[in-house]
Design a protein around this motif. Sequence first.
Motif, short mmCIF file in Angstrom:
data_model
loop_
_atom_site.label_atom_id
_atom_site.label_comp_id
_atom_site.label_asym_id
_atom_site.label_seq_id
_atom_site.Cartn_x
_atom_site.Cartn_y
_atom_site.Cartn_z
N HIS A 54 94.99 59.89 68.92
CA HIS A 54 93.67 60.17 69.47
C HIS A 54 92.54 59.59 68.61
CE1 HIS A 54 96.40 63.07 71.29
NE2 HIS A 54 95.55 63.14 72.31
N LYS A 55 92.68 59.72 67.30
CA LYS A 55 91.63 59.21 66.43
C LYS A 55 91.55 57.68 66.50
CE LYS A 55 89.97 59.23 61.64
NZ LYS A 55 89.92 57.76 61.47
N VAL A 56 92.70 57.03 66.51
CA VAL A 56 92.72 55.57 66.62
C VAL A 56 92.12 55.13 67.96
CG1 VAL A 56 94.22 53.54 66.75
CG2 VAL A 56 94.69 55.34 65.08
N ALA A 57 92.50 55.82 69.03
CA ALA A 57 91.96 55.48 70.35
C ALA A 57 90.45 55.64 70.38
CB ALA A 57 92.60 56.37 71.42
N LEU A 58 89.93 56.69 69.73
CA LEU A 58 88.48 56.91 69.65
C LEU A 58 87.80 55.73 68.96
CD1 LEU A 58 86.07 58.93 70.04
CD2 LEU A 58 86.61 59.77 67.74
N GLU A 59 88.35 55.32 67.81
CA GLU A 59 87.74 54.23 67.06
C GLU A 59 87.79 52.91 67.83
OE1 GLU A 59 89.57 53.97 63.26
OE2 GLU A 59 88.95 55.97 62.62
N VAL A 60 88.94 52.61 68.43
CA VAL A 60 89.10 51.34 69.15
C VAL A 60 88.16 51.29 70.36
CG1 VAL A 60 90.69 49.96 70.53
CG2 VAL A 60 91.45 50.95 68.37
N ALA A 61 88.06 52.40 71.10
CA ALA A 61 87.20 52.41 72.29
C ALA A 61 85.74 52.25 71.92
CB ALA A 61 87.41 53.71 73.07
N VAL A 62 85.30 52.91 70.84
CA VAL A 62 83.90 52.79 70.42
C VAL A 62 83.62 51.38 69.91
CG1 VAL A 62 82.12 53.64 68.85
CG2 VAL A 62 83.71 55.24 69.91
N ALA A 63 84.55 50.82 69.15
CA ALA A 63 84.39 49.43 68.67
C ALA A 63 84.32 48.47 69.85
CB ALA A 63 85.54 49.06 67.73
N GLY A 64 85.18 48.67 70.84
CA GLY A 64 85.15 47.82 72.03
C GLY A 64 83.83 47.93 72.77
N LEU A 65 83.29 49.15 72.83
CA LEU A 65 81.99 49.36 73.47
C LEU A 65 80.91 48.56 72.75
CD1 LEU A 65 81.00 51.24 75.83
CD2 LEU A 65 80.26 52.83 74.04
N ALA A 66 80.90 48.62 71.42
CA ALA A 66 79.90 47.89 70.64
C ALA A 66 80.01 46.39 70.86
CB ALA A 66 80.05 48.23 69.16
N ILE A 123 87.64 55.82 78.98
CA ILE A 123 88.52 56.33 77.93
C ILE A 123 87.79 57.38 77.10
CG2 ILE A 123 89.70 55.74 75.77
CD1 ILE A 123 90.38 53.03 77.04
N LEU A 124 86.57 57.07 76.69
CA LEU A 124 85.80 57.99 75.85
C LEU A 124 85.39 59.23 76.62
CD1 LEU A 124 83.70 55.26 74.05
CD2 LEU A 124 85.34 56.80 72.94
N GLU A 125 85.09 59.08 77.89
CA GLU A 125 84.71 60.22 78.71
C GLU A 125 85.87 61.20 78.86
OE1 GLU A 125 81.62 62.18 80.73
OE2 GLU A 125 81.59 60.37 79.54
N ALA A 126 87.10 60.68 78.85
CA ALA A 126 88.28 61.53 78.93
C ALA A 126 88.68 62.08 77.56
CB ALA A 126 89.44 60.74 79.53
N LEU A 127 88.58 61.24 76.53
CA LEU A 127 89.10 61.59 75.21
C LEU A 127 88.24 62.60 74.48
CD1 LEU A 127 91.21 61.00 73.01
CD2 LEU A 127 89.77 59.09 72.27
N GLN A 128 86.93 62.45 74.54
CA GLN A 128 86.07 63.28 73.70
C GLN A 128 86.10 64.77 74.05
OE1 GLN A 128 82.94 61.05 71.19
NE2 GLN A 128 82.13 61.31 73.25
N PRO A 129 85.96 65.16 75.34
CA PRO A 129 86.06 66.59 75.62
C PRO A 129 87.41 67.18 75.26
CG PRO A 129 85.73 65.33 77.65
CD PRO A 129 85.61 64.38 76.52
#
Length: 409
Positions: A287-299, A328-334
């Motif tokens: 989950h933490k890796v997915a969070l970082e990758v998705a945010v980096a992709g967004l940037a 992905i982030l909308e599902a992962l963060q909550p």
Amino acid sequence: MSSNPLSSGTMQPAKLKLTPTERRASLMLSLLFASRMLGLFLLTPIFAVAALSVPGGDDAAKVGIALGAYGLTQAFLQIPLGMASDRYGRRAVIVFGMLLFTAGGIMCALASDINWIIAGRVVQGLGAVSAAITAWIADATRPEVRTRAMAMVGGSIGISFAASLVLSPLLVGEFGLSGLFWAISLLGFVCLFIAVALVPSAPRVEKPIVQARPRDVLRHAGLLRLNFGVFCLHFILMALFMVAPGLLSRLGGYDSAHLWEVYLPVILLSFILMVPAVFYTETRRVHKVALEVAVAGLAVVLALMPLASHNFYTLVVLLVGFFIAFNILEALQPSLVSRVAPVEYKGLALGFYNTAQSLGVFAGATLGGVISAQGDTSKVFLLAAALAFVWFLTARGFRSGPSGQEAGG
């Protein structure tokens, strides 16, 4: 024979599969959330023009207040209603909130001028039940399948937004602004029916009553990072949609009545491509890796968008990339909020989370509008990219608790 899947010594994990009750609860709560979000989104694509049909609707400042009043009052009420859902139950709070939402919609439908529409929008915002719905999903699902359930809710936002782009002009053209508000009120009744009759009850955890304190959430580093993240995500979404429609119209030759032909396939394709990423995150517990990758992709996607300001197809491809990361982030963060928040103040934590989301919507639309009014859309993309980069730096320090164990690890 033991029912524990690890008791036989084989150490084989249980299959990550939703039970029938989890599946029904997830589907019904996603439908509830989608119906409510559609009621919110329906006004956005058309209100600035349709408001001209009511007295006072030519006052741009009041039209802006009417459009934003819902988000502001919702932000103020998310935390109190999140706390109330911890104490009195999710269903009761959601029913109360949707009654207010419906009453506000009826006030707007019967409004004689823009001032009464503002009043109705304020009442609609009092029904701030996002935290209670999200907490109910967390109550009804096991941690190892929760991201999949949250993905249904996350996807409902994009799908509801796409549906609003199609339905809003049609409803106003056929029934006028008042008819649009009646449709929004009808969605409120749909939400009431789903909450009362269709969502199965989730077992409550038997724990002594603990007084939830806001400072407990504000001192929790993991929750603070997630709150900042959802603020950034929805700031970026609203800022992007202050400039993207104009670019798509200019580059692709689409007028406002046909932009849905671009949005709908973009959002649906991105949702389809998001599903394997969510499944991989669950099965590998990264989950933490997915969070970082998705945010980096967004940037990265946002930083490339100024280069796409002169090419329609490049912009569309980048929008697909944006919505893959967004979904992905909308599902992962909550899901991460529900994992790291202690059960006795799960609703309060989600209340803070949804407050940050509402503030991000308001701030992103406001600042995005101010910057785009200066005529340089690339500044909006670069601001969003910079914010995503700051978010990436904070996400790298995310942990689930004082032990330093990664969330989901």
